[in-house]
Design a protein around this motif. Structure first.
Motif, PDB file in Angstrom:
ATOM      1  N   MET A 106      -4.661  -7.974   6.025  1.00 41.81           N
ATOM      2  CA  MET A 106      -3.343  -7.470   5.667  1.00 41.81           C
ATOM      3  C   MET A 106      -3.369  -6.970   4.232  1.00 41.81           C
ATOM      4  SD  MET A 106      -1.369  -9.357   3.345  1.00 41.81           S
ATOM      5  CE  MET A 106       0.040 -10.411   3.533  1.00 41.81           C
ATOM      6  N   GLY A 107      -2.411  -6.095   3.947  1.00 39.65           N
ATOM      7  CA  GLY A 107      -2.188  -5.670   2.578  1.00 39.65           C
ATOM      8  C   GLY A 107      -0.703  -5.787   2.293  1.00 39.65           C
ATOM      9  N   LEU A 108      -0.365  -6.097   1.053  1.00 43.36           N
ATOM     10  CA  LEU A 108       1.042  -6.324   0.717  1.00 43.36           C
ATOM     11  C   LEU A 108       1.480  -5.393  -0.406  1.00 43.36           C
ATOM     12  CD1 LEU A 108       3.092  -9.469   0.583  1.00 43.36           C
ATOM     13  CD2 LEU A 108       2.804  -8.298  -1.605  1.00 43.36           C
ATOM     14  N   VAL A 109       2.631  -4.760  -0.215  1.00 38.67           N
ATOM     15  CA  VAL A 109       3.204  -3.889  -1.245  1.00 38.67           C
ATOM     16  C   VAL A 109       4.392  -4.617  -1.867  1.00 38.67           C
ATOM     17  CG1 VAL A 109       4.178  -1.625  -1.771  1.00 38.67           C
ATOM     18  CG2 VAL A 109       2.570  -1.872   0.146  1.00 38.67           C
ATOM     19  N   GLY A 110       4.373  -4.793  -3.202  1.00 37.25           N
ATOM     20  CA  GLY A 110       5.489  -5.452  -3.896  1.00 37.25           C
ATOM     21  C   GLY A 110       5.250  -6.934  -4.104  1.00 37.25           C
ATOM     22  N   PRO A 111       4.199  -7.281  -4.871  1.00 34.43           N
ATOM     23  CA  PRO A 111       3.841  -8.697  -5.026  1.00 34.43           C
ATOM     24  C   PRO A 111       4.721  -9.416  -6.055  1.00 34.43           C
ATOM     25  CG  PRO A 111       2.282  -7.331  -6.238  1.00 34.43           C
ATOM     26  CD  PRO A 111       3.269  -6.386  -5.608  1.00 34.43           C
ATOM     27  N   GLY A 112       6.013  -9.592  -5.717  1.00 33.67           N
ATOM     28  CA  GLY A 112       6.936 -10.312  -6.604  1.00 33.67           C
ATOM     29  C   GLY A 112       7.209 -11.699  -6.063  1.00 33.67           C
ATOM     30  N   PHE A 113       8.481 -12.126  -6.165  1.00 36.64           N
ATOM     31  CA  PHE A 113       8.836 -13.490  -5.749  1.00 36.64           C
ATOM     32  C   PHE A 113       8.432 -13.786  -4.304  1.00 36.64           C
ATOM     33  CE2 PHE A 113      12.096 -15.685  -3.211  1.00 36.64           C
ATOM     34  CZ  PHE A 113      11.728 -16.987  -3.522  1.00 36.64           C
ATOM     35  N   VAL A 123      -3.321  -5.820  -2.571  1.00 37.03           N
ATOM     36  CA  VAL A 123      -1.898  -5.707  -2.924  1.00 37.03           C
ATOM     37  C   VAL A 123      -1.703  -4.373  -3.641  1.00 37.03           C
ATOM     38  CG1 VAL A 123      -1.428  -8.190  -3.116  1.00 37.03           C
ATOM     39  CG2 VAL A 123      -2.162  -6.927  -5.145  1.00 37.03           C
ATOM     40  N   ALA A 124      -0.492  -3.821  -3.522  1.00 38.49           N
ATOM     41  CA  ALA A 124      -0.111  -2.632  -4.284  1.00 38.49           C
ATOM     42  C   ALA A 124       1.124  -2.959  -5.102  1.00 38.49           C
ATOM     43  CB  ALA A 124       0.175  -1.459  -3.340  1.00 38.49           C
ATOM     44  N   GLY A 125       1.101  -2.570  -6.369  1.00 37.03           N
ATOM     45  CA  GLY A 125       2.246  -2.804  -7.255  1.00 37.03           C
ATOM     46  C   GLY A 125       2.774  -1.490  -7.796  1.00 37.03           C
ATOM     47  N   LEU A 128      -3.313 -13.966  -7.452  1.00 37.65           N
ATOM     48  CA  LEU A 128      -3.176 -14.402  -6.056  1.00 37.65           C
ATOM     49  C   LEU A 128      -4.527 -14.489  -5.341  1.00 37.65           C
ATOM     50  CD1 LEU A 128      -0.082 -12.145  -5.237  1.00 37.65           C
ATOM     51  CD2 LEU A 128      -0.061 -14.649  -5.226  1.00 37.65           C
ATOM     52  N   GLY A 129      -5.618 -14.153  -6.052  1.00 35.23           N
ATOM     53  CA  GLY A 129      -6.949 -14.214  -5.448  1.00 35.23           C
ATOM     54  C   GLY A 129      -7.164 -13.169  -4.370  1.00 35.23           C
ATOM     55  N   VAL A 130      -6.607 -11.973  -4.590  1.00 32.64           N
ATOM     56  CA  VAL A 130      -6.740 -10.889  -3.608  1.00 32.64           C
ATOM     57  C   VAL A 130      -7.752  -9.873  -4.152  1.00 32.64           C
ATOM     58  CG1 VAL A 130      -5.497  -9.031  -2.417  1.00 32.64           C
ATOM     59  CG2 VAL A 130      -4.354 -11.217  -2.852  1.00 32.64           C
ATOM     60  N   PRO A 131      -8.735  -9.439  -3.333  1.00 33.31           N
ATOM     61  CA  PRO A 131      -9.803  -8.594  -3.890  1.00 33.31           C
ATOM     62  C   PRO A 131      -9.363  -7.219  -4.401  1.00 33.31           C
ATOM     63  CG  PRO A 131     -10.197  -9.102  -1.535  1.00 33.31           C
ATOM     64  CD  PRO A 131      -9.017  -9.906  -1.970  1.00 33.31           C
ATOM     65  N   ARG A 132      -8.555  -6.473  -3.626  1.00 34.93           N
ATOM     66  CA  ARG A 132      -8.274  -5.077  -4.020  1.00 34.93           C
ATOM     67  C   ARG A 132      -6.860  -4.929  -4.570  1.00 34.93           C
ATOM     68  NH1 ARG A 132     -10.678  -2.466   1.550  1.00 34.93           N
ATOM     69  NH2 ARG A 132     -12.506  -3.809   1.528  1.00 34.93           N
ATOM     70  N   ALA A 134      -1.826   2.015   2.020  1.00 33.21           N
ATOM     71  CA  ALA A 134      -1.658   2.393   3.433  1.00 33.21           C
ATOM     72  C   ALA A 134      -2.899   3.123   3.959  1.00 33.21           C
ATOM     73  CB  ALA A 134      -0.414   3.265   3.596  1.00 33.21           C
ATOM     74  N   ARG A 135      -3.612   3.817   3.063  1.00 35.51           N
ATOM     75  CA  ARG A 135      -4.821   4.573   3.488  1.00 35.51           C
ATOM     76  C   ARG A 135      -6.042   3.676   3.689  1.00 35.51           C
ATOM     77  NH1 ARG A 135      -3.069   8.536  -0.294  1.00 35.51           N
ATOM     78  NH2 ARG A 135      -4.367   7.615  -1.913  1.00 35.51           N
ATOM     79  N   ASP A 136      -6.022   2.478   3.113  1.00 37.13           N
ATOM     80  CA  ASP A 136      -7.193   1.587   3.158  1.00 37.13           C
ATOM     81  C   ASP A 136      -7.502   1.224   4.619  1.00 37.13           C
ATOM     82  OD1 ASP A 136      -8.953  -0.579   3.136  1.00 37.13           O
ATOM     83  OD2 ASP A 136      -8.180  -1.347   1.237  1.00 37.13           O
ATOM     84  N   PRO A 137      -8.691   1.610   5.129  1.00 38.83           N
ATOM     85  CA  PRO A 137      -8.983   1.360   6.558  1.00 38.83           C
ATOM     86  C   PRO A 137      -9.107  -0.124   6.890  1.00 38.83           C
ATOM     87  CG  PRO A 137     -10.899   2.297   5.428  1.00 38.83           C
ATOM     88  CD  PRO A 137      -9.780   2.333   4.444  1.00 38.83           C
ATOM     89  N   ASP A 138      -9.314  -0.968   5.886  1.00 39.12           N
ATOM     90  CA  ASP A 138      -9.419  -2.409   6.154  1.00 39.12           C
ATOM     91  C   ASP A 138      -8.058  -3.086   6.259  1.00 39.12           C
ATOM     92  OD1 ASP A 138     -12.155  -2.312   6.235  1.00 39.12           O
ATOM     93  OD2 ASP A 138     -12.356  -2.656   4.073  1.00 39.12           O
ATOM     94  N   VAL A 139      -7.002  -2.353   5.919  1.00 37.73           N
ATOM     95  CA  VAL A 139      -5.657  -2.922   6.036  1.00 37.73           C
ATOM     96  C   VAL A 139      -5.092  -2.526   7.401  1.00 37.73           C
ATOM     97  CG1 VAL A 139      -3.284  -2.830   5.160  1.00 37.73           C
ATOM     98  CG2 VAL A 139      -5.200  -2.917   3.548  1.00 37.73           C
ATOM     99  N   HIS A 140      -4.854  -3.493   8.256  1.00 40.06           N
ATOM    100  CA  HIS A 140      -4.298  -3.218   9.593  1.00 40.06           C
ATOM    101  C   HIS A 140      -2.815  -3.520   9.661  1.00 40.06           C
ATOM    102  CE1 HIS A 140      -8.592  -4.075  11.315  1.00 40.06           C
ATOM    103  NE2 HIS A 140      -8.553  -3.023  10.521  1.00 40.06           N
ATOM    104  N   VAL A 141      -2.364  -4.399   8.753  1.00 39.32           N
ATOM    105  CA  VAL A 141      -0.954  -4.814   8.746  1.00 39.32           C
ATOM    106  C   VAL A 141      -0.435  -4.652   7.319  1.00 39.32           C
ATOM    107  CG1 VAL A 141       0.674  -6.671   9.281  1.00 39.32           C
ATOM    108  CG2 VAL A 141      -1.543  -6.593  10.454  1.00 39.32           C
ATOM    109  N   VAL A 142       0.686  -3.948   7.166  1.00 39.67           N
ATOM    110  CA  VAL A 142       1.274  -3.783   5.832  1.00 39.67           C
ATOM    111  C   VAL A 142       2.518  -4.660   5.730  1.00 39.67           C
ATOM    112  CG1 VAL A 142       2.410  -2.176   4.242  1.00 39.67           C
ATOM    113  CG2 VAL A 142       0.388  -1.428   5.545  1.00 39.67           C
TER     114      VAL A 142
END
Ligand SMILES: NC(=O)c1ccc[n+]([C@@H]2O[C@H](COP(=O)([O-])OP(=O)(O)OC[C@H]3O[C@@H](n4cnc5c(N)ncnc54)[C@H](O)[C@@H]3O)[C@@H](O)[C@H]2O)c1
Length: 391
Positions: free
Chosen positions: A1-8, A28-30, A43-47, A56-64
Motif C-alpha cells: 500500500m501507499g498512503l497520501v497525507g501522512p498526518g494524524f 508515503v506522499a506528502g 514511520l519506517g516507510v521505504p519510499r 499513484a504511478r508506483d507499480p508496487d503500490v496496489h492500494v492507495v
C-alpha cells in the motif's frame, strides 16, 4: 500500500495495515518531498514522494490510502483510479454530493475495491447491535437517537483546516463527525436516513488562525495568528426520518466542554432497546420493559457469531479505537485479496460490511441536505441520492 497525507490519522492507517501481516507499506506522499521523507523515516516507510501523482504511478503500490485534508480527496482518488489502484479514503469522501457521486462512478468504472473509513463499524459491540437488530431481537424499530460531541474547537485559538470551507467543505461539525454518527446508525439498523431537519450554529464566529500550518490534534501552539470569520457550523441539532418510518434525532458539536469523543446512539424497538457509547465501547446496554435491563460486556464467547470475528481479546481486556479501525481495514483487504468468501456476511446477500464509496456518497448527500434544510429556515429536506447504482 501507499498512503497520501501522512498526518494524524494517516499513521493509524499504516498501523492498521501493518497489523494485517500480509501487506507491505511501500510509500508515503506528502505536500513536499522533504516533508514526505521526514514522515517516511519516522514511520519506517521505504519510499517518499512529493506528489500524489508520483505515488499513484508506483507499480508496487496496489492500494492507495487517502488521508489528506478533505479538499484533496477527489484529486488524489482520481489519480489513484487512473492507475486502477484500489482506494481507501478517509471520510468525508468529498466536498459535495456531486463530487462524491463522480468519485463513486469513477471507482465503479475502474472496477476496483473502494472504501471510506467510517471506522466505528469495526467495534465488536456495534456488530453485536447490528446482528441483534437483524435477528429481530428489538422488534420493529421506531426511534434512533444520539450525539457526537467534542470540545477541541471550543476556544477562538483552536483551529483546523476543517473550519475553512475551501479545505474542509461548507459544513464543519456535521461533515467531520456527524457523518460518523449517520453512517453508524444506518449500518446498525440497516435503514437509510431519507429526510432531515437541521438547525446549525456557529458558536465561535471569529477564530485566530495560525500563520503556519499545524497538524491536527498535535497540541502544538502557534505564535503568530490572524483573525478569520467562520461560516461553517460548530454545533448542530438534526431531526432525522428513516426510510422505514423510524424517527430520530442527533446533536453534533465540537464546542461542548468536557466531551472528547462522546459518540453514542440508542435504538428503541417495540420489545427492547440498545445503547452503545464510543467512550465505553466494551459495553452494550440492553433495555427491557418486563425484565431487568442488561449490560453486555464484550466477550467473544457471549456475542453473536457475526460479531465474534471483530473481538480479538478475552473478556475483561478492553478493545479500543485502533482495534476497531484495524477490523474495518481487515474487511477491506480481505476483499482486495480476494478472500471475501472467508467472511460470512451478517445479513445474507448484503453489501460488504465495510463502508464503500456508496456510503461515502450517501453521507455527502446527507451533509448537503442538512445544509439546505438549515439554509431554508429549518425545513424537512429529502436526502437526494438520485438513482444510486449498486456495486
Ligand atoms: N476516520 C476517522 O476517525 C478520522 C479521524 C481524523 C481524521 N479523519 C479524516 O482524515 C483526513 C485527514 O485528517 P487528519 O486529522 O489526519 O489531518 P492532518 O492535517 O493531521 O493530516 C493531513 C496530512 O495531509 C498532508 N497534505 C497536505 N497537502 C498534501 C498534498 N498535496 N499531498 C500530500 N499530502 C498532503 C498534510 O501535510 C498532513 O500531513 C480528513 O479527511 C479527516 O476528515 C478521519
Amino acid at each position: 500500500m501507499g498512503l497520501v497525507g501522512p498526518g494524524f490519522v494517516g499513521a493509524h492507517h499504516i498501523d492498521a495495515v501493518r497489523r494485517l501481516g500480509f501487506v507491505d507499506v511501500v510509500a508515503v506522499a506528502g505536500s513536499s518531498e522533504e516533508s514526505a521523507r521526514r514522515k517516511a523515516d519516522a514511520l519506517g516507510v521505504p519510499r517518499a514522494y512529493g506528489s500524489y501523482e508520483a505515488l499513484a504511478r508506483d507499480p508496487d503500490v496496489h492500494v492507495v490510502h487517502n488521508t489528506t485534508p478533505n479538499y484533496l480527496h477527489a484529486p488524489v482518488i482520481m489519480a489513484a483510479l487512473a492507475h486502477r489502484k484500489h482506494v481507501i479514503s478517509d471520510k468525508p469522501l468529498a466536498m459535495t454530493a456531486a463530487e462524491a457521486r463522480g468519485l463513486l462512478e469513477a471507482a465503479q468504472r475502474a472496477g476496483v475495491v473502494h472504501a471510506v473509513t467510517f471506522n466505528y463499524r469495526g467495534n465488536p459491540l456495534v456488530q453485536q447491535a447490528r446482528a441483534m437488530i437483524a435477528a429481530g431481537e428489538l422488534g420493529p424499530l421506531h426511534f434512533v437517537h444520539g450525539s457526537y460531541l467534542q470540545d477541541w474547537l471550543i476556544e477562538p485559538t483552536d483551529f483546523s483546516w476543517r473550519l475553512e470551507p475551501d479545505k474542509g467543505g461548507a459544513s464543519s461539525a456535521i461533515g467531520d463527525i456527524g457523518t460518523h454518527w449517520c453512517d453508524l446508525v444506518q449500518h446498525v439498523t440497516g435503514h437509510h436516513i431519507t429526510e432531515v431537519l437541521a438547525d446549525l450554529t456557529t458558536v465561535v464566529s471569529t477564530r485566530l488562525k495560525p500563520l503556519q500550518a499545524t497538524e491536527a490534534f498535535s497540541g502544538s501552539a502557534a505564535s503568530q495568528r490572524e483573525p478569520i470569520a467562520i461560516t461553517s457550523e460548530d454545533l448542530a441539532t438534526v431531526l432525522v426520518r428513516f426510510e422505514n418510518g423510524m424517527k430520530g434525532c442527533v446533536t453534533v458539536g465540537q464546542v461542548c466542554a468536557g466531551h472528547k469523543n462522546d459518540l453514542w446512539f440508542e435504538v428503541n424497538g417495540t420489545t427492547a432497546s440498545l445503547r452503545w457509547l464510543q467512550e465505553r465501547q466494551n459495553e452494550l446496554w440492553i433495555g427491557h420493559r418486563h425484565a431487568a435491563n442488561q449490560l453486555l460486556l464484550k466477550d467473544p464467547s457471549l456475542v453473536s457469531p457475526e460479531a465474534r470475528r471483530y473481538a480479538h481479546l478475552p473478556p475483561g481486556h478492553q478493545e479500543a479505537w485502533s482495534d476497531a479501525f484495524r477490523n474495518v481495514i481487515a474487511d477491506i483487504y480481505a476483499q482486495i485479496a480476494g478472500r471475501s468468501e472467508r467472511i460470512s456476511p451478517v445479513v445474507p446477500d448484503e453489501r460488504p460490511s465495510f463502508p464503500t464509496f456508496e456510503d461515502g456518497y450517501r453521507a455527502a448527500c446527507l451533509v448537503d441536505a442538512v445544509l439546505e434544510s438549515h439554509r431554508n429556515g429549518g425545513v424537512w429536506t429529502r436526502v437526494d441520492t438520485k438513482e444510486m447504482a449498486r456495486t
